[in-house]
Design a protein around this motif. Structure first.
Motif, PDB file in Angstrom:
ATOM      1  N   GLU A   7      -2.357  11.529  -1.197  1.00  0.00           N
ATOM      2  CA  GLU A   7      -3.395  11.810  -2.192  1.00  0.00           C
ATOM      3  C   GLU A   7      -3.567  10.637  -3.150  1.00  0.00           C
ATOM      4  N   ARG A   8      -2.483   9.998  -3.499  1.00  0.00           N
ATOM      5  CA  ARG A   8      -2.533   8.893  -4.459  1.00  0.00           C
ATOM      6  C   ARG A   8      -3.336   7.716  -3.909  1.00  0.00           C
ATOM      7  N   TYR A   9      -3.286   7.482  -2.604  1.00  0.00           N
ATOM      8  CA  TYR A   9      -3.957   6.327  -2.021  1.00  0.00           C
ATOM      9  C   TYR A   9      -5.240   6.700  -1.280  1.00  0.00           C
ATOM     10  N   ASN A  10      -5.710   7.935  -1.465  1.00  0.00           N
ATOM     11  CA  ASN A  10      -6.921   8.374  -0.794  1.00  0.00           C
ATOM     12  C   ASN A  10      -7.833   9.027  -1.832  1.00  0.00           C
ATOM     13  N   ARG A  11      -8.934   8.365  -2.130  1.00  0.00           N
ATOM     14  CA  ARG A  11      -9.883   8.872  -3.115  1.00  0.00           C
ATOM     15  C   ARG A  11     -11.258   8.997  -2.481  1.00  0.00           C
ATOM     16  N   ASN A  12     -11.879  10.120  -2.678  1.00  0.00           N
ATOM     17  CA  ASN A  12     -13.236  10.350  -2.167  1.00  0.00           C
ATOM     18  C   ASN A  12     -13.356  10.054  -0.681  1.00  0.00           C
ATOM     19  N   GLY A  13     -12.310  10.375   0.074  1.00  0.00           N
ATOM     20  CA  GLY A  13     -12.350  10.172   1.518  1.00  0.00           C
ATOM     21  C   GLY A  13     -12.093   8.745   1.956  1.00  0.00           C
ATOM     22  N   ILE A  14     -11.793   7.849   1.021  1.00  0.00           N
ATOM     23  CA  ILE A  14     -11.519   6.446   1.364  1.00  0.00           C
ATOM     24  C   ILE A  14     -10.026   6.196   1.204  1.00  0.00           C
ATOM     25  N   ASP A  15      -9.376   5.852   2.287  1.00  0.00           N
ATOM     26  CA  ASP A  15      -7.950   5.535   2.267  1.00  0.00           C
ATOM     27  C   ASP A  15      -7.801   4.073   1.880  1.00  0.00           C
ATOM     28  N   SER A  16      -7.368   3.834   0.652  1.00  0.00           N
ATOM     29  CA  SER A  16      -7.304   2.458   0.144  1.00  0.00           C
ATOM     30  C   SER A  16      -6.329   1.594   0.940  1.00  0.00           C
ATOM     31  N   MET A  17      -5.238   2.173   1.418  1.00  0.00           N
ATOM     32  CA  MET A  17      -4.278   1.373   2.183  1.00  0.00           C
ATOM     33  C   MET A  17      -4.869   0.971   3.533  1.00  0.00           C
ATOM     34  N   ALA A  18      -5.589   1.870   4.179  1.00  0.00           N
ATOM     35  CA  ALA A  18      -6.243   1.528   5.448  1.00  0.00           C
ATOM     36  C   ALA A  18      -7.298   0.457   5.220  1.00  0.00           C
ATOM     37  N   PHE A  19      -8.030   0.565   4.118  1.00  0.00           N
ATOM     38  CA  PHE A  19      -9.032  -0.453   3.802  1.00  0.00           C
ATOM     39  C   PHE A  19      -8.374  -1.814   3.611  1.00  0.00           C
ATOM     40  N   LEU A  20      -7.293  -1.854   2.828  1.00  0.00           N
ATOM     41  CA  LEU A  20      -6.606  -3.128   2.599  1.00  0.00           C
ATOM     42  C   LEU A  20      -6.089  -3.721   3.904  1.00  0.00           C
ATOM     43  N   LYS A  21      -5.527  -2.877   4.776  1.00  0.00           N
ATOM     44  CA  LYS A  21      -5.050  -3.380   6.071  1.00  0.00           C
ATOM     45  C   LYS A  21      -6.187  -3.965   6.888  1.00  0.00           C
ATOM     46  N   SER A  22      -7.393  -3.440   6.718  1.00  0.00           N
ATOM     47  CA  SER A  22      -8.520  -3.926   7.515  1.00  0.00           C
ATOM     48  C   SER A  22      -9.074  -5.254   7.004  1.00  0.00           C
ATOM     49  N   ARG A  30       1.613  -7.449   4.101  1.00  0.00           N
ATOM     50  CA  ARG A  30       3.055  -7.323   3.834  1.00  0.00           C
ATOM     51  C   ARG A  30       3.391  -7.883   2.453  1.00  0.00           C
ATOM     52  N   GLY A  31       2.771  -9.001   2.085  1.00  0.00           N
ATOM     53  CA  GLY A  31       2.994  -9.565   0.753  1.00  0.00           C
ATOM     54  C   GLY A  31       2.517  -8.629  -0.350  1.00  0.00           C
ATOM     55  N   PHE A  32       1.372  -7.990  -0.121  1.00  0.00           N
ATOM     56  CA  PHE A  32       0.854  -7.018  -1.075  1.00  0.00           C
ATOM     57  C   PHE A  32       1.851  -5.874  -1.256  1.00  0.00           C
ATOM     58  N   CYS A  33       2.367  -5.352  -0.156  1.00  0.00           N
ATOM     59  CA  CYS A  33       3.335  -4.246  -0.228  1.00  0.00           C
ATOM     60  C   CYS A  33       4.604  -4.664  -0.959  1.00  0.00           C
ATOM     61  N   LYS A  34       5.107  -5.858  -0.663  1.00  0.00           N
ATOM     62  CA  LYS A  34       6.312  -6.352  -1.333  1.00  0.00           C
ATOM     63  C   LYS A  34       6.086  -6.482  -2.833  1.00  0.00           C
ATOM     64  N   GLY A  35       4.946  -7.067  -3.205  1.00  0.00           N
ATOM     65  CA  GLY A  35       4.640  -7.254  -4.623  1.00  0.00           C
ATOM     66  C   GLY A  35       4.525  -5.936  -5.365  1.00  0.00           C
ATOM     67  N   CYS A  36       3.853  -4.968  -4.757  1.00  0.00           N
ATOM     68  CA  CYS A  36       3.700  -3.658  -5.400  1.00  0.00           C
ATOM     69  C   CYS A  36       5.051  -2.970  -5.541  1.00  0.00           C
ATOM     70  N   ALA A  37       5.883  -3.025  -4.503  1.00  0.00           N
ATOM     71  CA  ALA A  37       7.206  -2.396  -4.578  1.00  0.00           C
ATOM     72  C   ALA A  37       8.024  -3.027  -5.703  1.00  0.00           C
ATOM     73  N   LEU A  38       8.015  -4.351  -5.786  1.00  0.00           N
ATOM     74  CA  LEU A  38       8.761  -5.032  -6.849  1.00  0.00           C
ATOM     75  C   LEU A  38       8.241  -4.655  -8.227  1.00  0.00           C
ATOM     76  N   TYR A  62       5.237   1.545   3.671  1.00  0.00           N
ATOM     77  CA  TYR A  62       4.069   0.835   4.205  1.00  0.00           C
ATOM     78  C   TYR A  62       4.481  -0.534   4.755  1.00  0.00           C
ATOM     79  N   LEU A  63       5.352  -1.235   4.030  1.00  0.00           N
ATOM     80  CA  LEU A  63       5.831  -2.547   4.472  1.00  0.00           C
ATOM     81  C   LEU A  63       6.570  -2.433   5.793  1.00  0.00           C
ATOM     82  N   ARG A  64       7.413  -1.439   5.925  1.00  0.00           N
ATOM     83  CA  ARG A  64       8.183  -1.265   7.163  1.00  0.00           C
ATOM     84  C   ARG A  64       7.263  -0.992   8.342  1.00  0.00           C
ATOM     85  N   TYR A  65       6.302  -0.088   8.163  1.00  0.00           N
ATOM     86  CA  TYR A  65       5.372   0.211   9.249  1.00  0.00           C
ATOM     87  C   TYR A  65       4.509  -1.004   9.588  1.00  0.00           C
TER      88      TYR A  65
END
Length: 82
Positions: A7-22, A30-38, A62-65
């Protein structure tokens, strides 16, 4: 991931993580995921407390996958050259 991650990464039917991966390369994602985790780990004691730890874990998952998927794609590409 914790129960609210999707729910946190999906707003109005748009999955922000899927968009970023695309739009990012695998290395950029992977760098984005590392930075956010840190970020969430570092600020945990000052702002969001336990919730920030859950967010950091979400990004590490997300980084692991992303890393696993990238490694598998390389393996497939290498074996397709026969």
């Amino acid at each position: 991931m914790n129960d609210n991650a999707y729910e946190r990464y999906n707003r109005n039917g748009i999955d922000s993580m899927a968009f970023l991966k695309s739009v990012l390369t695998p290395e950029e994602f992977r760098g984005f995921c590392k930075g956010c985790a840190l970020k969430y780990i570092i600020r945990e004691g000052y702002k969001g407390h336990e919730n920030d730890i859950y967010k950091a874990i979400d990004f590490l998952v997300y980084l692991r996958y992303a890393t696993w998927f990238h490694d598998m794609q390389k393996l497939i590409d290498e074996n397709a050259k026969f």
